[in-house]
Design a protein around this motif. Structure first.
Motif: not given
Length: 121
Positions: A64-74
């Motif tokens: 969940a955190l990995r997905n949030s970081i990826d979404e923020w970076q994108e």
């Protein structure tokens, strides 16, 4: 960190102070960058966050955190590391709002490009 485009503090590993690429949870529920916590656990059986002995050294991916970081970076096209924030010299202001320093921030964009901007921190 924070605000409309700022990375949340939980995006950063408390061991490395860098944006996590492979966040994992320890048995006590705290999250760290995998390489950093593996190095810690090679020499300790305690939590870096609390100092309390861990019941085991199992690591669980924090998807969940990995997905949030990826979404923020994108969304914002930014790749920040706390090491990219440099404070320059003496404070430029102080008051009830805390102390403000002049600094610089290197922002990494997808593809390896980067730029440095002057900021007040």
């Amino acid at each position: 960190a924070g605000g409309a485009t700022g990375a949340l503090p939980s995006f950063f590993c408390t061991i490395t102070d860098e944006l996590m690429q492979d966040p994992v949870c320890t048995a006590d529920g705290h999250t760290y960058e995998r390489a950093a916590i593996e190095e810690w656990l090679a020499g300790h059986d305690t939590s870096p966050a609390t100092g309390v002995q861990l019941p085991n050294k199992n690591l669980t991916p924090n998807r969940a955190l990995r997905n949030s970081i990826d979404e923020w970076q994108e969304t914002y096209g930014m790749h920040l590391r706390r090491a990219d924030i440099a404070i320059e010299g003496r404070p430029i202001a102080a008051g009830s709002f805390k102390t403000v320093y002049k600094g610089s921030l290197r922002v990494h964009a997808p593809g390896g490009a980067s730029k440095t901007v002057v900021v007040a921190v």
